[in-house]
Motif scaffolding. Structure first.
Motif, PDB file in Angstrom:
ATOM      1  N   CYS A 227       0.744  -1.264   0.010  1.00 44.89           N
ATOM      2  CA  CYS A 227       0.213   0.195   0.058  1.00 44.89           C
ATOM      3  C   CYS A 227       0.927   1.253  -0.113  1.00 44.89           C
ATOM      4  O   CYS A 227       2.013   1.428   0.376  1.00 44.89           O
ATOM      5  CB  CYS A 227      -1.004   0.090   1.213  1.00 44.89           C
ATOM      6  N   ARG A 228       0.157   2.241  -0.423  1.00 46.87           N
ATOM      7  CA  ARG A 228       0.963   3.723  -0.193  1.00 46.87           C
ATOM      8  C   ARG A 228       0.864   4.343   1.210  1.00 46.87           C
ATOM      9  O   ARG A 228       0.001   3.870   1.912  1.00 46.87           O
ATOM     10  CB  ARG A 228       0.251   4.492  -1.463  1.00 46.87           C
ATOM     11  N   ARG A 229       1.779   5.193   1.504  1.00 48.69           N
ATOM     12  CA  ARG A 229       1.795   5.863   2.581  1.00 48.69           C
ATOM     13  C   ARG A 229       0.288   6.484   3.111  1.00 48.69           C
ATOM     14  O   ARG A 229      -0.313   7.032   2.284  1.00 48.69           O
ATOM     15  CB  ARG A 229       2.659   6.710   2.862  1.00 48.69           C
ATOM     16  N   GLY A 230      -0.172   6.216   4.393  1.00 44.33           N
ATOM     17  CA  GLY A 230      -1.436   6.876   4.976  1.00 44.33           C
ATOM     18  C   GLY A 230      -2.758   6.187   4.297  1.00 44.33           C
ATOM     19  O   GLY A 230      -3.584   6.968   4.749  1.00 44.33           O
ATOM     20  N   VAL A 231      -2.624   5.107   3.976  1.00 42.84           N
ATOM     21  CA  VAL A 231      -4.010   4.541   3.386  1.00 42.84           C
ATOM     22  C   VAL A 231      -4.749   3.948   4.856  1.00 42.84           C
ATOM     23  O   VAL A 231      -4.023   3.152   5.643  1.00 42.84           O
ATOM     24  CB  VAL A 231      -3.838   3.263   2.374  1.00 42.84           C
ATOM     25  N   PRO A 232      -5.869   4.196   4.834  1.00 43.38           N
ATOM     26  CA  PRO A 232      -6.591   3.771   6.150  1.00 43.38           C
ATOM     27  C   PRO A 232      -6.861   2.401   5.829  1.00 43.38           C
ATOM     28  O   PRO A 232      -7.097   1.676   4.829  1.00 43.38           O
ATOM     29  CB  PRO A 232      -8.031   4.700   6.056  1.00 43.38           C
ATOM     30  N   LYS A 263       7.022  -1.111   5.643  1.00 40.80           N
ATOM     31  CA  LYS A 263       5.524  -0.708   6.124  1.00 40.80           C
ATOM     32  C   LYS A 263       5.174  -1.084   7.774  1.00 40.80           C
ATOM     33  O   LYS A 263       4.014  -1.116   8.042  1.00 40.80           O
ATOM     34  CB  LYS A 263       4.646  -1.461   5.215  1.00 40.80           C
ATOM     35  N   ASP A 265       5.536   0.567  10.276  1.00 41.17           N
ATOM     36  CA  ASP A 265       4.747   1.327  11.053  1.00 41.17           C
ATOM     37  C   ASP A 265       3.469   2.032  10.311  1.00 41.17           C
ATOM     38  O   ASP A 265       2.810   3.303  10.962  1.00 41.17           O
ATOM     39  CB  ASP A 265       5.721   2.718  11.418  1.00 41.17           C
ATOM     40  N   GLU A 266       2.991   1.196   9.546  1.00 42.57           N
ATOM     41  CA  GLU A 266       1.816   1.864   8.679  1.00 42.57           C
ATOM     42  C   GLU A 266       0.685   1.624   9.423  1.00 42.57           C
ATOM     43  O   GLU A 266       0.176   0.403   9.611  1.00 42.57           O
ATOM     44  CB  GLU A 266       1.684   1.277   7.705  1.00 42.57           C
ATOM     45  N   ASP A 267      -0.028   2.532   9.975  1.00 46.55           N
ATOM     46  CA  ASP A 267      -1.319   2.246  10.953  1.00 46.55           C
ATOM     47  C   ASP A 267      -2.225   1.327  10.261  1.00 46.55           C
ATOM     48  O   ASP A 267      -2.989   0.576  10.590  1.00 46.55           O
ATOM     49  CB  ASP A 267      -1.738   3.645  11.422  1.00 46.55           C
ATOM     50  N   GLY A 268      -2.640   1.860   9.028  1.00 42.69           N
ATOM     51  CA  GLY A 268      -3.640   1.351   8.022  1.00 42.69           C
ATOM     52  C   GLY A 268      -3.485  -0.229   7.866  1.00 42.69           C
ATOM     53  O   GLY A 268      -4.603  -1.131   8.286  1.00 42.69           O
ATOM     54  N   ARG A 332      -4.555   2.384  -4.255  1.00 36.85           N
ATOM     55  CA  ARG A 332      -3.508   2.702  -3.574  1.00 36.85           C
ATOM     56  C   ARG A 332      -3.157   1.531  -2.873  1.00 36.85           C
ATOM     57  O   ARG A 332      -2.213   1.638  -1.701  1.00 36.85           O
ATOM     58  CB  ARG A 332      -3.759   3.861  -2.466  1.00 36.85           C
TER      59      ARG A 332
END
Length: 344
Positions: A227-232, A263, A265-268, A332
């Motif tokens: 995924c891209r950064r910040g994707v929920p 990734k 640390d990717e919250d989504g 994304r």
């Protein structure tokens, strides 16, 4: 790691029996306060204690009258898939009664173990055990299969109790049924299960079959996600769910999820894995680069330093040389699924 078994005793004699069991079972011993000694956890009100501890432990042992145990646990019971094992002992240790969740919860097995430790008689009342025939829910548990509709179990066990051989669709041979089996026989297609009294369907694919057919799902699929950064999480879950639906994949068969360690640390992603109840595994670019995919992406190489994330992660997790469901993407997010050759 906290203990998984709790023992409750209400009398001085019962407390002595609890002490005998505690060490052998690695259990927590809750004893009525007036009889508690060092090492015990004292309590005064059993109902309040059970309300607090019922979902904390996988197994509960009551050294008490069965009626006391029943009244204590009754408000908290849900179903055989979720309820913990409940075993009741008389304070003299003559009988170990499997009361709730005999098969899936393991109460029958626990009652037998307790009987061995203290020289008691295990009291097992589940019909299949008493009749000496296999129980489909216990077979499923032993083979790591996820049960689809719990209500379908009764059809299979009733047929087994009646001496009827049950048809099984098992394309990957998960159940390892022999031709000489007295209780089951293999069919070649899922459609053959229609019109029969009952049947068992064992596959990672979803199937629209009658309620009399028990669907069991092997946990043999691995999910790779990019995924891209910040994707929920919502956007990630939407693509996962649509991909599973389009390809008739049962979510119950998905064992774990993987992606690149960039990734981590990717919250989504983390939230999506948590919602699905899947372990999220992270791999370095070097680890993913070891996996050969059919169509590596130049764009992924540019940004991640590797030709594939979702397909490579799925194949790495499954230790597979090929992909089951190739990369599917939204604006994304990308997802792919791999299948372990012999389960995980």
């Amino acid at each position: 790691m906290p203990n998984e078994i709790a023992i409750y005793s209400l009398t001085a004699t019962g407390a002595l029996l609890a002490h005998r069991l505690k060490a052998s079972l690695e259990a927590d011993s809750y004893v009525l306060e007036r009889y508690a000694v060092e090492g015990d956890i004292p309590f005064n009100y059993l109902a309040e204690l059970i309300t607090d501890k019922f979902s904390v432990y996988r197994s509960h042992i009551f050294i008490s009258a069965s009626g006391i145990a029943v009244r204590s646990i009754a408000p908290h019971l849900k179903n055989k898939a979720e309820d913990p094992a409940i075993v009741v002992l008389d304070q003299q240790g003559h009988f170990a009664v499997s009361l709730v969740s005999g098969h899936l919860g393991g109460a029958n097995e626990l009652a037998g173990l307790i009987a061995e430790i203290i020289g008691a008689t295990a009291v097992i009342t589940t019909a299949t055990d008493c009749a000496g025939v296999p129980s489909i829910d216990l077979l499923a548990k032993d083979r790591g299969l996820v049960i689809g509709d719990l209500g379908s179990i009764k059809h299979i066990n009733a047929a087994l109790l009646d001496g009827v051989k049950v048809a099984v669709y098992d394309p990957d041979g998960v159940m390892k049924i022999k031709k000489s089996s007295k209780h089951f026989y293999i069919v070649d297609t899922a459609e053959e299960l229609r019109g029969l009294r009952c049947g068992v369907h064992i596959d990672w694919r979803r199937s629209d079959l009658p309620e009399s057919v028990l669907c069991l799902y092997p946990r043999c699929l691995t999910l790779g996600v990019g995924c891209r950064r910040g994707v929920p999480a919502k956007e990630i879950l939407e693509l996962i769910e649509s991909t599973l639906k389009i390809n008739d994949v049962a979510v119950q068969s998905v064992l774990c999820m993987g992606t690149i360690d960039a990734k981590n640390d990717e919250d989504g992603l983390i939230e999506a894995a948590d919602i699905l109840g899947l372990d999220l595994n992270f791999f370095s670019a070097a680890e993913l680069d070891e996996i050969t995919v059919t169509k590596p992406s130049g764009m992924v190489m540019k940004h991640m330093g590797v030709g594939s994330v979702c397909e490579a992660a799925a194949m790495k997790l499954a230790n597979a040389k090929g992909i089951l469901i190739p990369k599917t993407k939204s604006a994304r997010v990308t997802v792919a699924l791999a299948k372990a050759v012999s389960g995980l």
